[in-house]
Design an enzyme around this catalytic site. Structure first.
Site, PDB file in Angstrom:
ATOM      1  N   LYS A 112      60.506  22.471  29.536  1.00  0.00           N
ATOM      2  CA  LYS A 112      59.080  22.315  29.240  1.00  0.00           C
ATOM      3  C   LYS A 112      58.448  23.659  28.889  1.00  0.00           C
ATOM      4  O   LYS A 112      57.618  23.730  27.993  1.00  0.00           O
ATOM      5  CB  LYS A 112      58.356  21.645  30.413  1.00  0.00           C
ATOM      6  CG  LYS A 112      58.652  20.154  30.471  1.00  0.00           C
ATOM      7  CD  LYS A 112      58.015  19.475  31.665  1.00  0.00           C
ATOM      8  CE  LYS A 112      58.325  17.983  31.648  1.00  0.00           C
ATOM      9  NZ  LYS A 112      58.038  17.328  32.921  1.00  0.00           N
ATOM     10  N   LYS A 191      68.091   9.080  17.027  1.00  0.00           N
ATOM     11  CA  LYS A 191      67.548   8.468  18.242  1.00  0.00           C
ATOM     12  C   LYS A 191      66.096   8.059  18.045  1.00  0.00           C
ATOM     13  O   LYS A 191      65.300   8.848  17.544  1.00  0.00           O
ATOM     14  CB  LYS A 191      67.635   9.470  19.404  1.00  0.00           C
ATOM     15  CG  LYS A 191      66.959   9.016  20.686  1.00  0.00           C
ATOM     16  CD  LYS A 191      66.913  10.151  21.714  1.00  0.00           C
ATOM     17  CE  LYS A 191      66.371   9.722  23.065  1.00  0.00           C
ATOM     18  NZ  LYS A 191      64.945   9.550  23.190  1.00  0.00           N
ATOM     19  N   LYS A 194      59.326   8.770  19.945  1.00  0.00           N
ATOM     20  CA  LYS A 194      57.990   8.932  19.368  1.00  0.00           C
ATOM     21  C   LYS A 194      57.824  10.311  18.733  1.00  0.00           C
ATOM     22  O   LYS A 194      57.072  10.469  17.783  1.00  0.00           O
ATOM     23  CB  LYS A 194      56.893   8.643  20.387  1.00  0.00           C
ATOM     24  CG  LYS A 194      56.901   9.532  21.593  1.00  0.00           C
ATOM     25  CD  LYS A 194      55.789   9.116  22.538  1.00  0.00           C
ATOM     26  CE  LYS A 194      55.908   9.853  23.857  1.00  0.00           C
ATOM     27  NZ  LYS A 194      57.200   9.670  24.540  1.00  0.00           N
TER      28      LYS A 194
HETATM   29  P1  ADP Z   1      60.446   9.197  23.570  1.00  0.00           P
HETATM   30  O1  ADP Z   1      61.794   9.752  23.185  1.00  0.00           O
HETATM   31  O2  ADP Z   1      59.940   8.227  22.564  1.00  0.00           O
HETATM   32  O3  ADP Z   1      59.450  10.285  23.909  1.00  0.00           O
HETATM   33  P2  ADP Z   1      60.520   8.849  26.404  1.00  0.00           P
HETATM   34  O4  ADP Z   1      61.191  10.160  26.566  1.00  0.00           O
HETATM   35  O5  ADP Z   1      59.096   8.705  26.825  1.00  0.00           O
HETATM   36  O6  ADP Z   1      60.682   8.365  24.874  1.00  0.00           O
HETATM   37  O7  ADP Z   1      61.417   7.762  27.126  1.00  0.00           O
HETATM   38  C1  ADP Z   1      60.989   6.859  28.091  1.00  0.00           C
HETATM   39  C2  ADP Z   1      62.206   6.056  28.543  1.00  0.00           C
HETATM   40  O8  ADP Z   1      62.771   5.315  27.441  1.00  0.00           O
HETATM   41  C3  ADP Z   1      63.339   6.924  29.067  1.00  0.00           C
HETATM   42  O9  ADP Z   1      63.918   6.267  30.187  1.00  0.00           O
HETATM   43  C4  ADP Z   1      64.334   6.992  27.941  1.00  0.00           C
HETATM   44  O10 ADP Z   1      65.652   7.140  28.405  1.00  0.00           O
HETATM   45  C5  ADP Z   1      64.131   5.666  27.233  1.00  0.00           C
HETATM   46  N1  ADP Z   1      64.363   5.825  25.786  1.00  0.00           N
HETATM   47  C6  ADP Z   1      63.552   6.452  24.912  1.00  0.00           C
HETATM   48  N2  ADP Z   1      64.049   6.409  23.656  1.00  0.00           N
HETATM   49  C7  ADP Z   1      65.222   5.746  23.743  1.00  0.00           C
HETATM   50  C8  ADP Z   1      66.234   5.380  22.791  1.00  0.00           C
HETATM   51  N3  ADP Z   1      66.112   5.676  21.510  1.00  0.00           N
HETATM   52  N4  ADP Z   1      67.311   4.716  23.227  1.00  0.00           N
HETATM   53  C9  ADP Z   1      67.446   4.386  24.554  1.00  0.00           C
HETATM   54  N5  ADP Z   1      66.536   4.697  25.498  1.00  0.00           N
HETATM   55  C10 ADP Z   1      65.433   5.373  25.110  1.00  0.00           C
END
Ligand code: ADP
Ligand code: TRP
Length: 312
Positions: A112, A191, A194
């Site tokens: 971070k 992957k 967001k």
């Molecule tokens: P982002 O990558 O969109 O910021 P987050 O980090 O907020 O998503 O992820 C929230 C949850 O969703 C976590 O437990 C993460 O492992 C899961 N997650 C996010 N993107 C994926 C993905 N593409 N495939 C599988 N799990 C995901």
């Protein structure tokens, strides 16, 4: 007696289907096997979110999301961290047991800071608040993404330090890593995230979903649009998709339309449920959850205060 499962969620804006298949669905699948608790980590969010309106909206939205996908508050205790003051109290006690160099080794903190986040003291002691979350409830298992594995190790460490200093008090929890399921690819094949702008929204309107699907990048080399197929596999068994992809070889538009219909079939009922959940419903769920959580957390704190000698 079922084992205790505890997990925390930081609301991070609008959910996408990667979040659903990677986090919400796996949670739903195991929650029933345990005595489960789901906590909105609003005080953890405060380490980076300083906008009260956004904080309020995020809390409400994340609870709506979980209720809409089928988490039943009668079975799972849903509450928010700030409603149970034992969390911050116990975090302080742990802060006094661990050293600065120990906290400095936390990957999440280093990541971070590297991303330019303010190095506030809350961000630094974040793992001890998370340890308090987990340990207050005699947790056996903690389902988390791989990025949080070390934080669960820190919780075990905090439990061991306390137990060694003051006698057996806390159970050492184990993580369940949710990342074992495949990473869900986004509309560009990377992957879904967001931060990459390649998402398909979970609770979007049909038009929004259609727009995202139509934007899936297809290569012109093969007959099968791989990125479409990779997402489609989540909604129908691969074997069932085969005839469709055979029959419509090279017809990317048709295949994308079929995917839109499949997403819609799964998402539409959840979207309707979500639309019917009011802010007042969320408040009720959180109030009832806080009562249940507090009863257990307060009892644990009685023991902790006694053991550390502040109860005279
Ligand atoms: P982002 O990558 O969109 O910021 P987050 O980090 O907020 O998503 O992820 C929230 C949850 O969703 C976590 O437990 C993460 O492992 C899961 N997650 C996010 N993107 C994926 C993905 N593409 N495939 C599988 N799990 C995901
Ligand atoms: N730190 C976790 C995350 O960012 C959220 C969280 C807070 C948590 N407290 C927790 C997860 C306790 C599991 C257990 O995803």
């Amino acid at each position: 007696m079922k084992k205790r499962l505890f997990t925390g969620i930081q609301s991070s804006g609008t959910l996408h289907i990667g979040n659903y298949f990677g986090a919400l669905k796996p949670f739903l699948e195991i929650a029933g096997d345990y005595d489960s608790m789901l906590m909105v980590a609003d005080y953890h969010a405060l380490t980076s979110l300083k906008d009260p309106e956004a904080m309020r909206a995020n809390i409400i939205n994340v609870v709506k999301d979980y209720l809409a996908v089928g988490v039943n508050p009668a079975d799972v205790v849903i509450f928010k961290q700030s409603d149970v003051s034992a969390h911050t109290e116990l975090a302080w006690i742990f802060d006094c047991l661990v050293t600065v160099p120990f906290l400095q080794q936390a990957h999440a903190y280093k990541d971070k800071i590297a991303k330019g986040l303010e190095a506030n003291a809350g961000l630094f002691t974040y793992p001890m608040l998370m340890a308090a979350d987990i340990l207050l409830y005699d947790t056996d298992v903690v389902p988390v993404g791989a990025d949080q594995k070390q934080h669960v190790e820190y919780a075990r460490e905090a439990a061991a330090k306390f137990n060694n200093s003051y006698g057996e008090t806390f159970k050492e929890p184990k993580e369940i890593i949710m990342e074992s399921i495949a990473t869900i690819p986004g509309t560009d094949g990377k992957k879904m995230s967001k931060s990459y702008g390649n998402t398909i929204p979970l609770f979007g309107t049909k038009d929004e979903i259609a727009k995202a699907v139509m934007g899936i990048v297809t290569d012109s080399t093969g007959d099968r649009p791989e990125h479409v197929h990779a997402i489609h596999k989540l909604f129908q068994a691969d074997g069932d998709l085969l005839p469709l992809y055979e029959e419509h070889k090279g017809k990317y538009k048709h295949l994308k339309e079929a995917l839109i219909e499949d997403i819609e079939r799964m998402v539409a009922p959840m979207r309707e449920v979500r639309a019917d959940i009011t802010d007042a419903d969320v408040k009720t769920v959180l109030e009832e959850g806080a009562l249940r959580a507090r009863a257990q957390a307060d009892a644990k704190m009685q023991d902790v205060r006694e053991k550390i000698g502040v109860r005279i």
